[in-house]
Design an enzyme around this catalytic site. Structure first.
Site, PDB file in Angstrom:
ATOM      1  N   LYS A 165     -12.717  12.928  12.655  1.00  0.00           N
ATOM      2  CA  LYS A 165     -13.795  13.327  13.569  1.00  0.00           C
ATOM      3  C   LYS A 165     -15.105  12.735  13.087  1.00  0.00           C
ATOM      4  O   LYS A 165     -15.357  12.662  11.872  1.00  0.00           O
ATOM      5  CB  LYS A 165     -13.907  14.857  13.617  1.00  0.00           C
ATOM      6  CG  LYS A 165     -15.096  15.395  14.401  1.00  0.00           C
ATOM      7  CD  LYS A 165     -15.164  16.913  14.307  1.00  0.00           C
ATOM      8  CE  LYS A 165     -16.424  17.435  14.986  1.00  0.00           C
ATOM      9  NZ  LYS A 165     -16.529  18.906  14.897  1.00  0.00           N
ATOM     10  N   GLU A 210     -25.973  28.307  15.986  1.00  0.00           N
ATOM     11  CA  GLU A 210     -25.022  28.216  14.873  1.00  0.00           C
ATOM     12  C   GLU A 210     -25.637  28.610  13.539  1.00  0.00           C
ATOM     13  O   GLU A 210     -26.591  27.991  13.069  1.00  0.00           O
ATOM     14  CB  GLU A 210     -24.474  26.792  14.777  1.00  0.00           C
ATOM     15  CG  GLU A 210     -23.382  26.630  13.751  1.00  0.00           C
ATOM     16  CD  GLU A 210     -22.635  25.314  13.890  1.00  0.00           C
ATOM     17  OE1 GLU A 210     -21.741  25.072  13.064  1.00  0.00           O
ATOM     18  OE2 GLU A 210     -22.930  24.546  14.822  1.00  0.00           O
TER      19      GLU A 210
END
Length: 405
Positions: A165, A210
């Site tokens: 990723k 977050e």
């Protein structure tokens, strides 16, 4: 120079004070507003957490409340580049409130009475900001170029097995004919994103969904997000988008990479650490996310939040996996420099308690200009056009606050 913290009987609204001063933290009922600067403490990275923490601890004085976030508190917005130096900003005055009902003021480098007078002066002032009449919004690179020449080649490298990723971001540039009213931007963010982490440090403002990491005595918590779907004004369609996110192989894979990495990197600091068994849908006004709560107990002696930040940033949610290779891919392929975008932003007290968010849904405001970034997690199943659409959805959080009159 030492600090002094005392209770406040007549509570001052820290959100309004922090909006006016440009130094604010708001998360789950913990509110901190800073006023003026007492000292800046340099943080060499990634190994300088202990030295910076010791300098902050040297400012300890009287503290009649003695809960996390009282005593000397520093705000920080650290660069995304984990080796770039940063600073802790210790305000002369911090006004705070917590979910337990405590209200306090901390003064560092001046008396509490002088601090209260400074706060009163700021709150009594009637801000005068000329309204912008022109807004010029441009992409730092053409969206089609970013899609075809940045995302697609990296996606193909992932398919070839080079990475698992890579998080890629792109930048918008805003120019106005008047200085941007940071206080108004923060008020709008606080109103529109009541469940997000609202922050402002050194012109870096945002509403992050977050939590990178928090430390309260010997408890450590994180709430990583990875995997995103747009919202829809049609309730039926919106529910379908959330349900599709929950079963998306691409997004579940992206999320699992982040959770596994976070647990592995927290474990050396903990006697135990665990995560929720399945991610939950986290719904914000502009997007849905997959999120998983992580909690653990720190081994003794407990690492400071600055040490934990150094260990955890950048997570795969903003960097990629494997970390070193993904960061090299970002440097090689992503146009521009992120600076503070996606870096750790938060606060730390003298005992090592603190909270740091990931600096997302953010903008760096400088006078009449603003830089706005949005990123996406690219994996082997990524569709470059869908990734471009995801950045557009994420940009809406800051654009709505910056462009609204």
């Amino acid at each position: 120079m030492q600090s002094r913290s005392v209770r406040l009987d007549n509570a001052i609204d820290p959100v309004e004070l922090g909006a006016r001063t440009g130094m604010l933290w708001s998360r789950h009922g913990l509110l901190l507003a800073g006023l003026a600067e007492s000292v800046r403490i340099p943080v060499t990275r990634p190994e300088g957490a202990t030295t910076a923490q010791a300098q902050l601890a040297g400012l300890v004085g009287d503290d009649e409340i003695d809960v996390p976030a009282t005593g000397p508190v520093a705000f920080a917005a650290l660069p995304f580049d984990r080796e770039a130096p940063g600073e802790l900003i210790v305000p002369q005055v911090v006004v705070g409130a917590d979910p337990a009902g405590n209200h306090w003021i901390t003064a560092t480098g001046l008396s509490v009475d002088e601090g209260i007078e400074q706060v009163r002066a700021v709150m009594a002032r009637t801000p005068a900001h000329a309204q912008a009449t022109t807004y010029e919004l441009t992409s730092a690179v053409a969206p089609e170029f970013w899609r075809d020449q940045v995302v697609e080649p990296v996606r193909d490298l992932i398919r070839a097995g080079d990475f698992n990723k890579v998080v890629l971001a792109r930048e918008l540039l805003l120019k106005t004919d008047q200085p941007i009213d940071v206080a108004a931007v923060l008020r709008r963010l606080n109103q529109a994103f009541s469940t997000a982490i609202i922050f402002a440090v050194d012109g870096f403002v945002g509403a992050s969904p977050e939590l990178l990491v928090s430390r309260e005595n010997d408890m450590v918590r994180a709430h990583p997000l990875a995997g995103t779907a747009p919202r829809s004004s049609d309730p039926v369609r919106d529910a379908e988008l959330a349900a599709a996110l929950n079963v998306s192989t691409k997004d579940q894979t992206e999320h699992r990479i982040t959770i596994d990495w976070l647990l592995d990197n927290l474990l050396p600091y903990c006697s135990y650490v665990d995560a929720e068994p399945e991610p939950a849908i986290i719904t914000l006004p502009n997007v849905h996310h997959l999120g998983t709560r992580v909690e653990g107990r720190l081994s003794s002696p407990a690492a400071s939040v600055l040490e934990l930040v150094a260990a955890l940033h950048p997570t795969p949610a903003v960097g990629g996996d494997p970390q070193d290779l993904a960061l090299k891919a970002i440097e090689a392929h992503e146009p521009g420099q992120r600076r503070l975008y996606a870096g750790p932003v938060g606060w730390v007290d003298a005992a090592g308690n603190g909270e740091f968010a990931v600096g997302l849904r953010s903008s760096h405001i400088d006078g009449d200009s603003a830089s706005i970034w949005a990123g996406v997690g690219v994996v082997g199943d990524s569709d470059p056009e869908a990734e471009l659409a995801e950045t557009r959805a994420k940009f809406q959080a800051m654009l709505g606050a910056l462009l609204r009159p």
